[in-house]
Design a protein around this motif. Structure first.
Motif, short mmCIF file in Angstrom:
data_model
loop_
_atom_site.label_atom_id
_atom_site.label_comp_id
_atom_site.label_asym_id
_atom_site.label_seq_id
_atom_site.Cartn_x
_atom_site.Cartn_y
_atom_site.Cartn_z
N ILE A 160 0.88 -1.17 0.00
CA ILE A 160 0.00 0.00 0.00
C ILE A 160 0.91 1.21 0.00
CG2 ILE A 160 -1.81 1.21 1.26
CD1 ILE A 160 -2.48 -1.57 2.54
N VAL A 161 0.91 1.96 -1.12
CA VAL A 161 1.93 2.98 -1.29
C VAL A 161 1.38 4.19 -2.02
CG1 VAL A 161 2.72 1.87 -3.42
CG2 VAL A 161 4.28 3.38 -2.18
N SER A 162 1.92 5.33 -1.64
CA SER A 162 1.62 6.58 -2.32
C SER A 162 2.92 7.15 -2.85
CB SER A 162 0.96 7.58 -1.36
OG SER A 162 0.80 8.85 -1.98
N PRO A 163 2.94 7.75 -4.04
CA PRO A 163 4.19 8.32 -4.56
C PRO A 163 4.77 9.39 -3.66
CG PRO A 163 2.55 8.13 -6.29
CD PRO A 163 1.84 7.86 -5.00
N SER A 164 3.92 10.09 -2.91
CA SER A 164 4.38 11.12 -1.98
C SER A 164 3.41 11.17 -0.81
CB SER A 164 4.48 12.49 -2.66
OG SER A 164 3.21 12.87 -3.17
N VAL A 165 3.88 11.73 0.30
CA VAL A 165 3.03 11.78 1.49
C VAL A 165 1.88 12.75 1.25
CG1 VAL A 165 2.94 12.32 3.94
CG2 VAL A 165 4.96 11.22 2.99
N GLY A 166 0.68 12.25 1.42
CA GLY A 166 -0.49 13.10 1.22
C GLY A 166 -1.75 12.33 1.47
N GLY A 167 -2.89 13.02 1.41
CA GLY A 167 -4.17 12.36 1.60
C GLY A 167 -4.45 12.09 3.07
N THR A 168 -5.17 11.00 3.28
CA THR A 168 -5.59 10.61 4.62
C THR A 168 -4.91 9.31 4.99
OG1 THR A 168 -7.50 9.54 3.60
CG2 THR A 168 -7.83 11.79 4.39
#
Length: 452
Positions: A53-61
């Motif tokens: 579970i990964v996001s390209p950059s820190v953000g969102g919830t």
């Protein structure tokens, strides 16, 4: 995917049944109010296993948000979120997960099994999010009953299971080697133990512990360490205050990438009071999470300690009765520059007896460091008796820093210097007398003490 106004970024669970999410990649999802990857308010049981579970950059919830039911998160990578796992209701149990780049890994009351780690996921790219040899996920998982990965590759391929949806063929292995210099010393001599360890596998190794149990025949006076690699940290976690007579030493190493290594150096001295030759063996061990080969996890170094031999300079000595004392020499076969040698010398009666003929002794003789001999004195008691030569005995015992040599006993002969004789002395020094009844006076003098 993006969700606004209450939706989950990728998956929302709200039915009353159970769910099992296995070998799944959630990448680049966003939600404005609940879980950017998964939001669950189902009253049932949810299992998330071997997922990335990964996001390209820190953000969102938060990546995962749970408000109800019982959720288990195992062998899962969670990377680049403001919160990794958020619990606002229900029960959440997590273990054997890898957290990377999150602002906060866990939020709310969450039960942790104690085996999750924080480290670099080191993905191959931001499209497939497969693992490279530098990933902290390699061989850090647990058998969760999943026999293949997302691509159909068999799990595990190394010594243990990889975390995430991708299983790699990288191996995690650490090795250790140990030397001591010099290999041979005398008591009290300086020595240096060198412990070298390295990553001998093909993938990143973490959770490394190096241990060294030093025998009491060695006193450690200094400890240093150095590393070869980017960001490798050695931390000493166990030791006695220096100087330490023997003792258990331990260090942790945060990680070793392929080809990275470290060196730990212990300096000290061999025990100065050894009284026999000895071989002192010191063993070091290394362990790491997921280590694949046990055969290179132990290394030993043997130190040979050779003690000098202490002995009398001769096995027989002769001293004149009127000399007042006998001087006796104790020698070493080789001087020890690092420590003194001590030995007890004790007399015993032979035909000569103490205290009539000599003064009995029981004393410790010390040969200083660097010297090869020392002397001691035995008092001799003279008399005027013409008698045979007499002897008493000397013996060495209880050496410190040496062993007894071949000549550990000696005999001391007291040579008599009295002569049995009579001297007649005329009182006036004139033996002539006149005729006619005059007398002359004489004295008889014994030149030795009578024996009866």
């Amino acid at each position: 995917n993006q969700a606004f106004g209450g939706g989950a970024g990728a998956l929302r669970l709200y039915s009353g049944g159970n769910s099992r999410i296995v070998n799944t990649l959630f990448a680049g999802n966003y939600a404005s109010t609940s879980g950017s990857a998964i939001a669950s308010d189902t009253p049932g049981r949810v299992e998330i296993i071997h997922s990335t579970i990964v996001s390209p950059s820190v953000g969102g919830t938060p990546a995962l948000n749970f408000t109800n039911g019982t959720t288990y998160v195992t062998n899962t990578i969670i990377s680049n979120y403001p919160i990794g796992i958020e619990r606002t209701g229900g029960a959440v149990i997590e273990n054997y997960n890898l957290f990377d780049g999150n602002t906060v890994n866990l939020s709310g009351t969450i039960t942790s099994g104690g085996n999750s780690i924080t480290g670099a996921a080191a993905f191959f790219d931001t499209t497939s999010y497969t693992l490279t040899a530098l990933s902290a996920a390699i061989n850090r998982g647990v058998d969760a009953g999943v026999g293949t990965d997302f691509f159909g590759d068999v799990r595990p391929q190394g010594s243990d299971f990889d975390i995430g949806y991708d299983e790699t063929a990288f191996t995690t292995d650490v090795g250790i080697a140990k030397t001591v210099t010099p290999a041979s010393v005398t008591p009290g001599g300086p020595i240096t133990y060198t412990v070298r360890f390295s990553n001998t596998g093909t993938g990143l190794v973490s959770g490394i512990v190096v241990s060294d149990s030093v025998p009491v025949s060695v006193t450690i006076t200094g400890v240093t360490s150095s590393t070869f690699g980017s960001g490798v940290l050695i931390t000493q976690t166990s030791a006695s205050p220096l100087p330490s007579v023997g003792g258990d030493f331990a260090w942790t190493v945060n990680k070793l990438a392929v080809g990275e290594s470290g060196v730990i150096t212990l300096t000290g001295v061999a025990k100065a009071s050894l009284a026999a030759d000895a071989v002192i063996t010191n063993t070091s061990t290394i362990t790491a999470v997921g280590d694949s080969t046990a055969g290179n996890n132990l290394a030993a170094a043997a130190l040979n300690v050779t003690v000098p031999r202490v002995a009398f300079s001769a096995n027989a000595y002769t001293v004149g009765e009127s000399s007042g004392a006998a001087t006796v020499t104790v020698t070493l076969d080789a001087a020890n520059p690092y420590a003194p040698v001590m030995v007890v010398v004790q007399s015993s009666n032979g035909s000569a007896t103490a205290p009539a003929d000599y003064g009995a002794i029981s004393q410790t003789v010390t040969i200083p460091a660097g010297a090869q001999q020392a002397t001691f004195i035995v008092p001799i008691v003279g008399d005027a008796v013409d008698e045979a030569d007499e002897t008493f005995n000397l013996a060495l015992s209880a050496p410190v820093g040496a062993a007894l040599g071949a000549t550990s006993t000696a005999a001391v002969t007291i040579a008599d210097d009295d002569t049995a004789a009579v001297r007649v002395l005329e009182s006036s020094n004139d033996t002539r007398v006149a005729e006619g009844g005059f007398t002359d006076n004489y004295s008889v003098v014994l030149l030795s003490q009578p024996t009866a």
